[in-house]
Design an enzyme around this catalytic site. Structure first.
Site, short mmCIF file in Angstrom:
data_model
loop_
_atom_site.label_atom_id
_atom_site.label_comp_id
_atom_site.label_asym_id
_atom_site.label_seq_id
_atom_site.Cartn_x
_atom_site.Cartn_y
_atom_site.Cartn_z
N SER A 67 1.65 -9.70 -0.58
CA SER A 67 1.32 -8.28 -0.54
C SER A 67 1.63 -7.60 0.80
CB SER A 67 -0.15 -8.08 -0.89
OG SER A 67 -0.97 -8.84 -0.01
N GLU A 101 -9.59 6.45 3.21
CA GLU A 101 -10.38 5.43 3.88
C GLU A 101 -9.51 4.21 4.06
OE1 GLU A 101 -9.66 3.21 0.79
OE2 GLU A 101 -10.15 5.30 0.43
N LYS A 149 0.82 -1.22 0.00
CA LYS A 149 0.00 0.00 0.00
C LYS A 149 0.86 1.28 0.00
CE LYS A 149 -4.10 -2.00 0.18
NZ LYS A 149 -5.16 -1.81 -0.80
C1 LIG Z 1 -1.61 -6.71 2.82
C2 LIG Z 1 -2.77 -6.45 1.91
N1 LIG Z 1 -2.90 -7.17 0.79
C3 LIG Z 1 -3.93 -6.99 -0.07
C4 LIG Z 1 -4.91 -6.05 0.19
C5 LIG Z 1 -6.05 -5.93 -0.77
O1 LIG Z 1 -6.02 -4.77 -1.51
P1 LIG Z 1 -5.63 -4.75 -3.04
O2 LIG Z 1 -6.50 -5.76 -3.73
O3 LIG Z 1 -5.90 -3.36 -3.46
O4 LIG Z 1 -4.18 -5.13 -3.16
C6 LIG Z 1 -4.83 -5.24 1.35
C7 LIG Z 1 -5.83 -4.23 1.63
O5 LIG Z 1 -5.87 -3.60 2.64
C8 LIG Z 1 -3.72 -5.46 2.22
O6 LIG Z 1 -3.58 -4.73 3.35
#
Ligand SMILES: Cc1ncc(COP(=O)(O)O)c(C=O)c1O
Length: 413
Positions: free
Chosen positions: A398, A125, A102
């Site tokens: 992620s 948000e 993020k």
């Molecule tokens: C660690 C992590 N992975 C994935 C996501 C999912 O979001 P996005 O699909 O935008 O990657 C989030 C959302 O808060 C997150 O904190």
């Protein structure tokens, strides 16, 4: 095909969105008239910044010296051996500052606002709190006033992140309406933006919302895929070839589009997005926009047209996921378009399968993943054993799981 060579282009993936912000039938700009000038101003600033060498150099400098980029890829030896199929590599966004991908987007937008737009205040948000922490961090770094809206259900399940944001000097405002989760927080953030639009930038956290957000967020997150492409082709620290499959979890869709995008023209690489299957598709308690034809239909939510979970009357359905960051009724419009083209595929993991992925990564690799990322691993547990030993899966990890320890503790009791 030589390693690393692109297939002849079938579709021009770079031609989207069009000038009106559409990815085929998806996307667009569905907002009140009062917000149109702000979106136009944002689009102009973003288009300028994209080709401004000074802006790009400053962003790259901060990515290197503050975020810690490039994040490495890690060969998951024990997980690969355990599953007895494909070789698994992890793109380590959990190692980025603040613990998730993020930060790439938050820093990009905050810098854009500061350098190109002359605004003084950010509203945002957050669901999992990870985007809120990233935004609060970027705001502190660049000296910008920041207010983050968060559903009170999410505030309770992500308490450490609420505390973190406050430590960073951000005001966290709890939202007690609706399901008290992400979509309600987005509504409040938009309301604040409409009221204070002259001074305030809305820092949206995923590849969602009205044009130009889906394209802009994708571009800020594409650094993940650009690095991963080079790292996979490197034969010293990587496998020295393209992966056969890339797997990423899909909430709004930003980490997935970030890793997918630089690989789109390499048509031999399968791209798989994993949604939140919650308690199972039949239960209706999930956030799998693509997997449930009864609830997931074309609709408009928070300014963009895409697949939206909704009841027969078009009311937004309540969603459920063990992971706050995947618990959202809509999905980024570019994913819907890529899916129609057959370029990317989508599947889901239930809460239980995600927990199995979570535990496997902890025990076999010494990495505690975010519950969102655990959905991607959960799918790999099924996929890898069906593949050959000389095939390669790249997973976008992620984020890290510190923020989820409370949830996991309850789950494992
Ligand atoms: C660690 C992590 N992975 C994935 C996501 C999912 O979001 P996005 O699909 O935008 O990657 C989030 C959302 O808060 C997150 O904190």
């Amino acid at each position: 095909m030589t390693q690393g060579a692109k297939d002849p282009q079938r579709v021009n993936y770079r031609a989207v969105p069009d000038e009106s912000g559409h990815f085929g039938p998806y996307g667009g700009k569905f907002v009140p008239e009062t917000l149109m000038p702000a979106l136009e101003e944002l689009e102009e600033a973003y288009l300028q910044a994209r080709s401004d060498p000074d802006f790009l150099a400053e962003l790259a400098y901060l990515q290197r010296t503050y975020v810690g980029r490039p994040t490495p890829i890690t060969y998951a030896r024990r997980l690969s051996e355990h599953l007895g199929g494909a070789q698994i590599y992890l793109k380590r966004e959990d190692l980025a500052h603040t613990g998730a991908h993020k930060i790439n987007n938050a820093l990009g937008q905050a810098l854009l606002m500061k350098r190109k737009m002359g605004k003084t205040r950010i509203v945002a948000e957050t669901g999992a709190g990870q985007h809120g922490v990233a935004t609060a961090t970027a705001a502190a770094l660049l000296g910008i006033e920041c207010v983050v809206y968060m559903g009170t259900v999410d505030m309770a399940r992500q308490e450490p992140n609420v505390f973190r944001m406050r430590l960073l000097g951000t005001e966290v405002r709890g939202v007690d309406s609706g399901s008290r989760t992400l979509k309600d927080a987005i509504n409040e953030a938009i309301r604040d933006w409409v009221t204070n639009v002259r001074t305030t930038h809305y820092l949206l956290g995923s590849a969602l919302g009205p044009h130009p957000y889906p394209a802009m967020v994708r571009d800020f997150q594409s650094v993940i895929g650009q690095e991963a492409l080079q790292q996979m082709l490197d034969s010293q620290d990587g496998p020295g070839r393209l992966p056969d499959v890339i797997v990423a979890c899909v909430g709004g869709g930003s980490n997935a589009i970030g890793i997918f995008h630089p690989f789109l023209e390499y048509e031999q690489v399968r791209l798989i997005g994993v949604e939140a299957g919650g308690l199972g598709i039949e239960s209706g308690q999930h956030a799998a926009r693509f997997a449930d034809p009864k609830l997931g239909r074309l609709g408009v939510l928070q300014g963009t047209k895409s697949y939206v979970l909704q009841d027969e009357d078009g009311q937004i359905a309540l969603t459920h996921s063990i992971s706050a960051g995947l618990d959202y009724a809509s999905v980024g419009p570019e994913h819907a378009w890529l899916r129609d083209l057959g370029r990317s595929e989508y599947t889901y993991c239930t809460d239980e399968q995600a927990m199995a992925g979570f535990k496997a990564l902890c025990e076999l690799e010494g990495i505690i993943p975010a519950l969102e990322s655990a959905h991607a691993i959960g799918h790999v547990l099924k996929l890898a054993p069906q593949m050959d030993k000389d095939q390669i899966i790249l997973v976008n990890l992620s984020g890290r799981g510190d923020k989820d320890l409370g949830t996991v503790m309850k789950e494992l009791k």
